[in-house]
Design a protein around this motif. Structure first.
Motif, mmCIF file in Angstrom:
data_model
loop_
_atom_site.group_PDB
_atom_site.id
_atom_site.type_symbol
_atom_site.label_atom_id
_atom_site.label_comp_id
_atom_site.label_asym_id
_atom_site.label_seq_id
_atom_site.Cartn_x
_atom_site.Cartn_y
_atom_site.Cartn_z
ATOM 1 N N ASP A 1 0.839 -1.193 0.000
ATOM 2 C CA ASP A 1 0.000 0.000 0.000
ATOM 3 C C ASP A 1 0.878 1.249 0.000
ATOM 4 O OD1 ASP A 1 -2.403 -1.410 0.048
ATOM 5 O OD2 ASP A 1 -2.369 -1.584 2.230
ATOM 6 N N ARG B 1 -2.818 0.858 -4.029
ATOM 7 C CA ARG B 1 -2.330 -0.488 -3.739
ATOM 8 C C ARG B 1 -1.819 -1.113 -5.042
ATOM 9 N NH1 ARG B 1 -5.291 -4.946 -0.017
ATOM 10 N NH2 ARG B 1 -4.486 -3.436 1.496
ATOM 11 N N SER C 1 0.842 5.799 -0.188
ATOM 12 C CA SER C 1 0.065 7.023 -0.022
ATOM 13 C C SER C 1 0.963 8.234 -0.249
ATOM 14 C CB SER C 1 -0.564 7.094 1.376
ATOM 15 O OG SER C 1 0.438 7.135 2.376
ATOM 16 N N SER D 1 3.774 4.329 3.079
ATOM 17 C CA SER D 1 2.566 4.524 3.878
ATOM 18 C C SER D 1 2.847 4.255 5.348
ATOM 19 C CB SER D 1 1.443 3.598 3.382
ATOM 20 O OG SER D 1 1.839 2.245 3.459
ATOM 21 N N MET E 1 -4.233 7.390 -2.160
ATOM 22 C CA MET E 1 -3.977 6.036 -1.693
ATOM 23 C C MET E 1 -3.905 5.102 -2.891
ATOM 24 S SD MET E 1 -4.011 6.690 1.562
ATOM 25 C CE MET E 1 -4.039 5.070 2.306
#
Length: 303
Positions: free
Chosen positions: A211, A220, A213, A273, A218
């Motif tokens: 993941d 994935r 950010s 993240s 955001m």
């Protein structure tokens, strides 16, 4: 008609719960130091006493029946309280004794829990600690433990939780200088599927998610792994990355020593993240003396 004979006593209930947790008579026997036939006899005696079948047995598996599941959920906290009471009896004149049994995720065993336990054990010479390292996210009480250590998203409902270790951690990406020099520059997470990636895998079969950010965005990414390694082999996975086999994503604190040494370089650090650090959790209203001492110790570390 079922009756409350000695067959439904504490020992048989404890044997039943061990079989329930291990899903195996043979594994339970090894853990308890008994023969498989003795374990089977004790569970059968308990079933006769209760007038209910607790397990469905085949040559390949042991599965709890609905009655077995209900019994395990009811007696696990009760047995924990009994063990707590017995441990507390050993506490004399502030000289703490007994065993602290923790069910922990392997993620805290690298550099978070060991130094804390070193200091805790040096303060309490008569306390023993038993660690059950398991990434299956089982219920700590059902597993016969005093408490568990989990990350926030995996805390049991209605659990009492105490922070342990860093409050914020990050998922970091890294690769060796030689690997990065041999490939095109990585500018965005969507470039990763074109690279050799080293993925970590839970025992459940799920891959550890990648993941990302940045500035509220955001993302994935699920790149195919050239190497896929169980989470218990994370240190070996890091070594594969150091040897130029590809890009790895794991805890920043695990990678930092290699960043400092220069044998790994950060990849896409602006996209790393953050997530909440681990917690010690316990659901029983009755704490053992060793657990109470450990909770007090953790709160002193936070002060």
């Amino acid at each position: 008609m079922a009756n409350n004979s000695d067959a439904s006593g504490m020992e048989n209930l404890a044997v039943f719960l061990t079989v329930f947790n291990e899903k195996s008579f043979r594994t339970a026997a090894i853990q308890l130091g008994l023969s498989p036939s003795t374990v089977s006899e004790k569970v059968s005696a308990l079933e006769r006493s209760l007038g209910a079948r607790l397990f469905t047995r085949t040559t390949r598996s042991v599965r709890a029946t609905e009655a077995g599941q209900a019994l395990a959920e009811r007696i696990a906290p009760l047995l924990t309280e009994v063990r707590a009471a017995l441990n507390d009896v050993t506490t004399l004149q502030q000289d703490l004794r007994g065993t602290l049994k923790l069910n922990v995720t392997g993620a805290v065993m690298v550099d978070i829990l060991p130094p804390l336990l070193d200091r805790f054990l040096s303060q309490h010479a008569q306390i023993r600690v038993e660690l059950m390292v398991d990434d299956r996210l089982v219920d700590a009480t059902l597993a016969g433990c005093d408490a568990g250590i989990r990350y926030g998203e995996h805390l049991a409902k209605d659990a009492i939780a105490v922070p342990i270790g860093p409050r914020i951690q990050r998922l970091a990406l890294a690769a060796s200088p030689a690997y990065l020099a041999s490939r095109d520059r990585i500018t965005h997470p969507t470039d990763l599927p074109e690279h050799n990636c080293i993925r970590l895998k839970f025992s459940s079969g799920a891959l550890v998610p990648w993941d990302f950010s940045r500035n509220g965005q955001m993302l994935r990414v699920d790149p195919p792994g050239r190497l896929i390694i169980g989470v218990d082999g994370a240190s070996a996975a890091i070594d594969f990355a150091r040897n130029g086999n590809g890009i790895i994503a794991t805890f920043e604190n695990w990678l930092q020593p290699h960043f400092d040494a220069g044998d790994l370089l950060p990849v896409l650090p602006e996209w790393w993240s953050s997530f909440e650090g681990p917690w010690l959790y316990f659901s029983s209203r009755f704490m053992t003396a060793p657990l109470r001492a450990f909770v007090d110790f953790l709160r002193e570390q936070e002060a």
